[in-house]
Design a protein around this motif. Structure first.
Motif, PDB file in Angstrom:
ATOM      1  N   ARG A   1      -9.937 -36.298 -12.805  1.00  0.00           N
ATOM      2  CA  ARG A   1     -10.690 -37.531 -12.846  1.00  0.00           C
ATOM      3  C   ARG A   1     -10.678 -38.193 -11.479  1.00  0.00           C
ATOM      4  O   ARG A   1      -9.664 -38.231 -10.796  1.00  0.00           O
ATOM      5  CB  ARG A   1     -10.098 -38.460 -13.888  1.00  0.00           C
ATOM      6  CG  ARG A   1     -10.153 -37.901 -15.291  1.00  0.00           C
ATOM      7  CD  ARG A   1      -9.571 -38.879 -16.275  1.00  0.00           C
ATOM      8  NE  ARG A   1     -10.351 -40.103 -16.309  1.00  0.00           N
ATOM      9  CZ  ARG A   1     -10.015 -41.156 -17.060  1.00  0.00           C
ATOM     10  NH1 ARG A   1      -8.924 -41.112 -17.807  1.00  0.00           N
ATOM     11  NH2 ARG A   1     -10.776 -42.233 -17.036  1.00  0.00           N
ATOM     12  N   GLY A   2     -11.888 -38.772 -11.062  1.00  0.00           N
ATOM     13  CA  GLY A   2     -12.008 -39.470  -9.806  1.00  0.00           C
ATOM     14  C   GLY A   2     -11.781 -40.957 -10.013  1.00  0.00           C
ATOM     15  O   GLY A   2     -11.127 -41.383 -10.964  1.00  0.00           O
ATOM     16  N   PRO A   3     -12.393 -41.740  -9.096  1.00  0.00           N
ATOM     17  CA  PRO A   3     -12.254 -43.198  -9.212  1.00  0.00           C
ATOM     18  C   PRO A   3     -12.887 -43.690 -10.511  1.00  0.00           C
ATOM     19  O   PRO A   3     -13.804 -43.079 -11.050  1.00  0.00           O
ATOM     20  CB  PRO A   3     -13.002 -43.723  -7.986  1.00  0.00           C
ATOM     21  CG  PRO A   3     -13.051 -42.572  -7.035  1.00  0.00           C
ATOM     22  CD  PRO A   3     -13.115 -41.348  -7.873  1.00  0.00           C
ATOM     23  N   PRO A   4     -12.456 -44.795 -10.988  1.00  0.00           N
ATOM     24  CA  PRO A   4     -13.026 -45.325 -12.225  1.00  0.00           C
ATOM     25  C   PRO A   4     -14.529 -45.623 -12.062  1.00  0.00           C
ATOM     26  O   PRO A   4     -15.055 -45.815 -10.964  1.00  0.00           O
ATOM     27  CB  PRO A   4     -12.221 -46.608 -12.444  1.00  0.00           C
ATOM     28  CG  PRO A   4     -10.956 -46.396 -11.688  1.00  0.00           C
ATOM     29  CD  PRO A   4     -11.305 -45.565 -10.493  1.00  0.00           C
ATOM     30  N   VAL A   5     -15.198 -45.642 -13.186  1.00  0.00           N
ATOM     31  CA  VAL A   5     -16.670 -45.867 -13.204  1.00  0.00           C
ATOM     32  C   VAL A   5     -17.009 -47.231 -12.649  1.00  0.00           C
ATOM     33  O   VAL A   5     -18.015 -47.405 -11.935  1.00  0.00           O
ATOM     34  CB  VAL A   5     -17.201 -45.720 -14.635  1.00  0.00           C
ATOM     35  CG1 VAL A   5     -18.677 -46.050 -14.688  1.00  0.00           C
ATOM     36  CG2 VAL A   5     -16.928 -44.320 -15.158  1.00  0.00           C
ATOM     37  N   GLU A   6     -16.232 -48.225 -12.906  1.00  0.00           N
ATOM     38  CA  GLU A   6     -16.506 -49.566 -12.442  1.00  0.00           C
ATOM     39  C   GLU A   6     -16.538 -49.624 -10.917  1.00  0.00           C
ATOM     40  O   GLU A   6     -17.362 -50.288 -10.297  1.00  0.00           O
ATOM     41  CB  GLU A   6     -15.457 -50.552 -12.976  1.00  0.00           C
ATOM     42  CG  GLU A   6     -15.530 -50.767 -14.479  1.00  0.00           C
ATOM     43  CD  GLU A   6     -14.855 -49.638 -15.253  1.00  0.00           C
ATOM     44  OE1 GLU A   6     -14.337 -48.708 -14.590  1.00  0.00           O
ATOM     45  OE2 GLU A   6     -14.909 -49.659 -16.494  1.00  0.00           O
ATOM     46  N   ILE A   7     -15.551 -48.882 -10.280  1.00  0.00           N
ATOM     47  CA  ILE A   7     -15.492 -48.886  -8.815  1.00  0.00           C
ATOM     48  C   ILE A   7     -16.726 -48.203  -8.240  1.00  0.00           C
ATOM     49  O   ILE A   7     -17.339 -48.660  -7.277  1.00  0.00           O
ATOM     50  CB  ILE A   7     -14.188 -48.224  -8.334  1.00  0.00           C
ATOM     51  CG1 ILE A   7     -12.974 -49.046  -8.799  1.00  0.00           C
ATOM     52  CG2 ILE A   7     -14.179 -48.061  -6.821  1.00  0.00           C
ATOM     53  CD1 ILE A   7     -11.640 -48.415  -8.456  1.00  0.00           C
ATOM     54  N   ARG A   8     -17.093 -47.069  -8.845  1.00  0.00           N
ATOM     55  CA  ARG A   8     -18.279 -46.357  -8.359  1.00  0.00           C
ATOM     56  C   ARG A   8     -19.544 -47.202  -8.509  1.00  0.00           C
ATOM     57  O   ARG A   8     -20.407 -47.220  -7.641  1.00  0.00           O
ATOM     58  CB  ARG A   8     -18.423 -45.029  -9.098  1.00  0.00           C
ATOM     59  CG  ARG A   8     -17.413 -43.979  -8.632  1.00  0.00           C
ATOM     60  CD  ARG A   8     -17.633 -42.649  -9.288  1.00  0.00           C
ATOM     61  NE  ARG A   8     -17.259 -42.715 -10.702  1.00  0.00           N
ATOM     62  CZ  ARG A   8     -17.398 -41.705 -11.549  1.00  0.00           C
ATOM     63  NH1 ARG A   8     -17.924 -40.558 -11.140  1.00  0.00           N
ATOM     64  NH2 ARG A   8     -17.000 -41.831 -12.803  1.00  0.00           N
TER      65      ARG A   8
ATOM     66  N   ALA B   1     -19.714 -50.472  -8.500  1.00  0.00           N
ATOM     67  CA  ALA B   1     -19.668 -51.548  -7.504  1.00  0.00           C
ATOM     68  C   ALA B   1     -20.068 -51.024  -6.140  1.00  0.00           C
ATOM     69  O   ALA B   1     -20.799 -51.683  -5.375  1.00  0.00           O
ATOM     70  CB  ALA B   1     -18.277 -52.163  -7.481  1.00  0.00           C
ATOM     71  N   VAL B   2     -19.576 -49.824  -5.826  1.00  0.00           N
ATOM     72  CA  VAL B   2     -19.920 -49.229  -4.523  1.00  0.00           C
ATOM     73  C   VAL B   2     -21.422 -48.984  -4.424  1.00  0.00           C
ATOM     74  O   VAL B   2     -22.063 -49.264  -3.408  1.00  0.00           O
ATOM     75  CB  VAL B   2     -19.115 -47.937  -4.297  1.00  0.00           C
ATOM     76  CG1 VAL B   2     -19.628 -47.206  -3.055  1.00  0.00           C
ATOM     77  CG2 VAL B   2     -17.637 -48.250  -4.166  1.00  0.00           C
ATOM     78  N   MET B   3     -22.041 -48.438  -5.488  1.00  0.00           N
ATOM     79  CA  MET B   3     -23.465 -48.145  -5.478  1.00  0.00           C
ATOM     80  C   MET B   3     -24.298 -49.418  -5.370  1.00  0.00           C
ATOM     81  O   MET B   3     -25.320 -49.472  -4.653  1.00  0.00           O
ATOM     82  CB  MET B   3     -23.847 -47.364  -6.733  1.00  0.00           C
ATOM     83  CG  MET B   3     -23.206 -45.986  -6.817  1.00  0.00           C
ATOM     84  SD  MET B   3     -23.641 -44.902  -5.438  1.00  0.00           S
ATOM     85  CE  MET B   3     -25.370 -44.741  -5.672  1.00  0.00           C
ATOM     86  N   VAL B   4     -23.861 -50.460  -6.063  1.00  0.00           N
ATOM     87  CA  VAL B   4     -24.577 -51.738  -5.982  1.00  0.00           C
ATOM     88  C   VAL B   4     -24.504 -52.301  -4.578  1.00  0.00           C
ATOM     89  O   VAL B   4     -25.498 -52.776  -4.015  1.00  0.00           O
ATOM     90  CB  VAL B   4     -24.021 -52.729  -7.014  1.00  0.00           C
ATOM     91  CG1 VAL B   4     -24.569 -54.136  -6.764  1.00  0.00           C
ATOM     92  CG2 VAL B   4     -24.331 -52.267  -8.431  1.00  0.00           C
ATOM     93  N   ALA B   5     -23.291 -52.224  -3.965  1.00  0.00           N
ATOM     94  CA  ALA B   5     -23.132 -52.742  -2.597  1.00  0.00           C
ATOM     95  C   ALA B   5     -23.989 -51.958  -1.623  1.00  0.00           C
ATOM     96  O   ALA B   5     -24.635 -52.511  -0.722  1.00  0.00           O
ATOM     97  CB  ALA B   5     -21.667 -52.697  -2.190  1.00  0.00           C
TER      98      ALA B   5
END
Length: 294
Positions: free
Chosen positions: A12-19, A21-25
């Motif tokens: 498993r990679g980073p949590p979905v929430e972090i990904r 947030a990164v995509m939105v930024a």
């Protein structure tokens, strides 16, 4: 006991929430940079050029449907315009024909008014309603009858001369027999020399006969025959016919003249009925017959 590690496939990679947030930024950063510095414009153009064939392919059914509908609408519009123009042409033709007919009728009515100035007799203008379909009788039915002062025996004339004679009336209509009818006889005379004769309807269509002439009677081809006034029904001097030929039979001692009427009832709709005193004319004729040689 040694703990087994997770297989690389299920790591498993980073949590979905972090990904997220990164995509939105990243998206916001690209939007800001593109709006300020148009950094993605070359990429956008390249993608547009590459996607254009696919867009045209996808939109082809819609464009074809639109063109077909436009063609159908244009064809319907042209057909409606052609029908409207055809209807307008027919209506204009009818108006022109009606105007010409009215002009002809007005001219004929003016000529009839001129006839009333030359005839010292009250008259009624009548119009033809219909012509009975009878090959053995030549009749016309008028739109006026006894309520307008018409009576059997009254003569019918037009600007050419004698047309016929009223034979039957109702309160609203009258029937007239033409001079070419076999049942009609008109006292006439030759205009050239005053020779008095009797004209009858003929078996030949559109002809009048002058019968029982002496073989040496002074009547010639081209003579004009007018009413003589004998009998009181037809005023004297009305044109009746023109002599076409004279048939003389020296063996029998008699002759016969074939005449063409000067009136043309088949060409007109309006005529004059002369209001002669029919009862007086009949009484005078009966008195003359009773006072005649015995």
């Amino acid at each position: 006991m040694q703990r087994q590690g997770s297989p690389p496939l299920f790591r498993r990679g980073p949590p979905v929430e972090i990904r997220l947030a990164v995509m939105v930024a990243l998206s916001l950063a690209l939007l800001i940079l593109d709006s300020q510095f148009h950094l993605l414009e070359p990429l956008r153009r390249t993608l547009s050029v590459g996607l254009y064939p696919f867009q045209r392919t996808v939109m082809a059914p819609r464009d074809l449907t639109r063109q077909v509908n436009e063609w159908i609408d244009a064809a319907n519009h042209n057909r409606n315009e052609n029908e409207a123009l055809q209807r307008q042409r027919i209506e204009l033709s009818q108006v022109t024909t009606h105007a010409a007919q009215l002009a002809a009728e007005n001219a004929q009515l003016r000529r009839l008014l001129g006839v009333t100035d030359t005839v010292d007799q009250a008259a009624v203008v009548v119009e033809v309603m219909y012509e009975p379909a009878n090959s053995f009788q030549q009749r016309l039915v008028f739109n006026k009858g006894s309520r307008s002062g018409l009576a059997p025996g009254m003569p019918v004339i037009d600007e050419g001369g004698v047309v016929g004679q009223i034979v039957r009336v109702t309160p609203q209509a009258a029937e007239a027999a033409l001079v070419t009818d076999e049942r009609v006889s008109v006292p006439v005379q030759v205009l050239r020399n005053g020779l008095r004769l009797i004209a009858f309807g003929s078996n030949s269509p559109g002809r009048i006969e002058v019968r029982f002439l002496a073989a040496n009677a002074d009547i010639q081809e081209g003579d004009t025959v007018v009413t003589s006034g004998v009998g009181g029904l037809f005023p004297a001097g009305l044109p009746v016919a023109k002599v076409l030929k004279v048939e003389r039979d020296t063996a029998s001692g008699f002759a016969r003249a074939i005449c063409e009427p000067l009136a043309h009832p088949e060409r007109h709709r309006h005529f004059l009925v002369l209001q002669v005193d029919v009862a007086r004319a009949e009484s005078e004729l009966q008195e003359a017959e009773s006072d005649g040689p015995k």
